[in-house]
Design a protein around this motif. Sequence first.
Motif, PDB file in Angstrom:
ATOM      1  N   VAL A 141      -4.740   1.678   1.259  1.00  0.00           N
ATOM      2  CA  VAL A 141      -4.709   1.599  -0.203  1.00  0.00           C
ATOM      3  C   VAL A 141      -4.577   0.125  -0.575  1.00  0.00           C
ATOM      4  O   VAL A 141      -3.598  -0.530  -0.217  1.00  0.00           O
ATOM      5  N   PHE A 142      -5.559  -0.381  -1.288  1.00  0.00           N
ATOM      6  CA  PHE A 142      -5.577  -1.783  -1.685  1.00  0.00           C
ATOM      7  C   PHE A 142      -5.283  -1.883  -3.181  1.00  0.00           C
ATOM      8  O   PHE A 142      -6.044  -1.407  -4.013  1.00  0.00           O
ATOM      9  N   GLY A 143      -4.150  -2.503  -3.501  1.00  0.00           N
ATOM     10  CA  GLY A 143      -3.765  -2.679  -4.898  1.00  0.00           C
ATOM     11  C   GLY A 143      -2.449  -2.015  -5.208  1.00  0.00           C
ATOM     12  O   GLY A 143      -2.262  -0.831  -4.938  1.00  0.00           O
ATOM     13  N   ALA A 144      -1.526  -2.786  -5.779  1.00  0.00           N
ATOM     14  CA  ALA A 144      -0.193  -2.275  -6.112  1.00  0.00           C
ATOM     15  C   ALA A 144       0.017  -2.232  -7.619  1.00  0.00           C
ATOM     16  O   ALA A 144       1.136  -2.429  -8.104  1.00  0.00           O
ATOM     17  N   GLY A 145      -1.070  -1.965  -8.344  1.00  0.00           N
ATOM     18  CA  GLY A 145      -0.949  -1.787  -9.778  1.00  0.00           C
ATOM     19  C   GLY A 145      -0.513  -0.378 -10.123  1.00  0.00           C
ATOM     20  O   GLY A 145      -0.005   0.363  -9.272  1.00  0.00           O
ATOM     21  N   LEU A 151      -0.657   6.464  -6.610  1.00  0.00           N
ATOM     22  CA  LEU A 151      -1.303   7.066  -5.436  1.00  0.00           C
ATOM     23  C   LEU A 151      -0.356   7.078  -4.241  1.00  0.00           C
ATOM     24  O   LEU A 151      -0.321   8.062  -3.481  1.00  0.00           O
ATOM     25  N   ILE A 152       0.402   6.019  -4.057  1.00  0.00           N
ATOM     26  CA  ILE A 152       1.365   5.983  -2.952  1.00  0.00           C
ATOM     27  C   ILE A 152       2.361   7.130  -3.074  1.00  0.00           C
ATOM     28  O   ILE A 152       2.704   7.797  -2.089  1.00  0.00           O
ATOM     29  N   LEU A 153       2.840   7.408  -4.287  1.00  0.00           N
ATOM     30  CA  LEU A 153       3.768   8.521  -4.494  1.00  0.00           C
ATOM     31  C   LEU A 153       3.077   9.858  -4.214  1.00  0.00           C
ATOM     32  O   LEU A 153       3.686  10.770  -3.647  1.00  0.00           O
ATOM     33  N   VAL A 276      -7.287  11.499  -6.673  1.00  0.00           N
ATOM     34  CA  VAL A 276      -7.658  10.742  -5.463  1.00  0.00           C
ATOM     35  C   VAL A 276      -6.974  11.329  -4.231  1.00  0.00           C
ATOM     36  O   VAL A 276      -7.586  11.429  -3.155  1.00  0.00           O
ATOM     37  N   ALA A 277      -5.710  11.738  -4.364  1.00  0.00           N
ATOM     38  CA  ALA A 277      -5.011  12.352  -3.229  1.00  0.00           C
ATOM     39  C   ALA A 277      -5.729  13.621  -2.781  1.00  0.00           C
ATOM     40  O   ALA A 277      -5.867  13.885  -1.581  1.00  0.00           O
TER      41      ALA A 277
END
Length: 302
Positions: A141-145, A151-153, A276-277
């Motif tokens: 995953v590229f981007g921490a906006g 998405l990480i969650l 996306v997930a």
Amino acid sequence: MNVWALIAGAIARQGSCAMVSVIRTEGSAPREAGARMVVSAEGFHGTIGGGALEWKALAAAQGLLGKPRQVKLMHQSLGPDLGQCCGGRVSLAIESFDAAYLPEVEANAAREALGSFVLAGRIPGIDAVEQFGACHRQVLVFGAGHVGRALILALASLPFDVIWADPRRESFPAAMPQNVSGFAGHPLEVVASARPGALAFIMTHSHALDLELAAAALRNPAIAEVGVIGSATKRARFERRLREAGVDPARINAMICPIGMGGIRSKLPAAIAISVAGQVIALDEALSAPACQGMVQRGIVG
């Protein structure tokens, strides 16, 4: 779920443990072969699908606690036997483990901690090859906006090894989910080190960086699928620039942009992340190799 570590811990604390494994399914069933539950006096971990089948299996497993090593086979027609609407058939192996079995359990736990491994013919009367340990696809995953964080969650409770890359170290939260590793260097390093079969989803703060990452990811044969956040207009612009850069046209055509599953119109970061997930899950299932299956059934003996 590292089942052997759970079993070893339960034996060490309480002297016994049980494991329920789905060994065969026919027709519609709530879980696949290889799904497992670890049952102890403290409770249970994992699921074989819930409902009446799981409650019956839990009761049988609890009945084996405190007893020497033994295996009980259970064959259930979900409709006639249990009143479940699935309509299929499920075969279970319910095993008990006591302190005498601890050396073998600990040996399996040590192998499990190192990664994926298989055991053949482990359960008496069951001709099957079982897979244990982590066999997780890498998701980049590229981007921490806002969308990246959401998405990480969304991926936090799913069986993936997630690398979260953003050159802005201050963009990362203080704590991350257990399956996520943060990387604050240049994201191209993450592209270059991708494991075979990795999935890459690009959603950085910069369209220029998105394009640079997309070109590198599409050129890396280890990365199975590349997704880029954006619109149809962004896709058209990226396609032209990628062709000019000499990227393989077949890979450009396969690029996922916009990302996410169809049918969801919401632009909320959490809604996009869920979409996306779901796409990540679908891609993983489509790409999964037989070696990553929980159990390959070769037939039940006896």
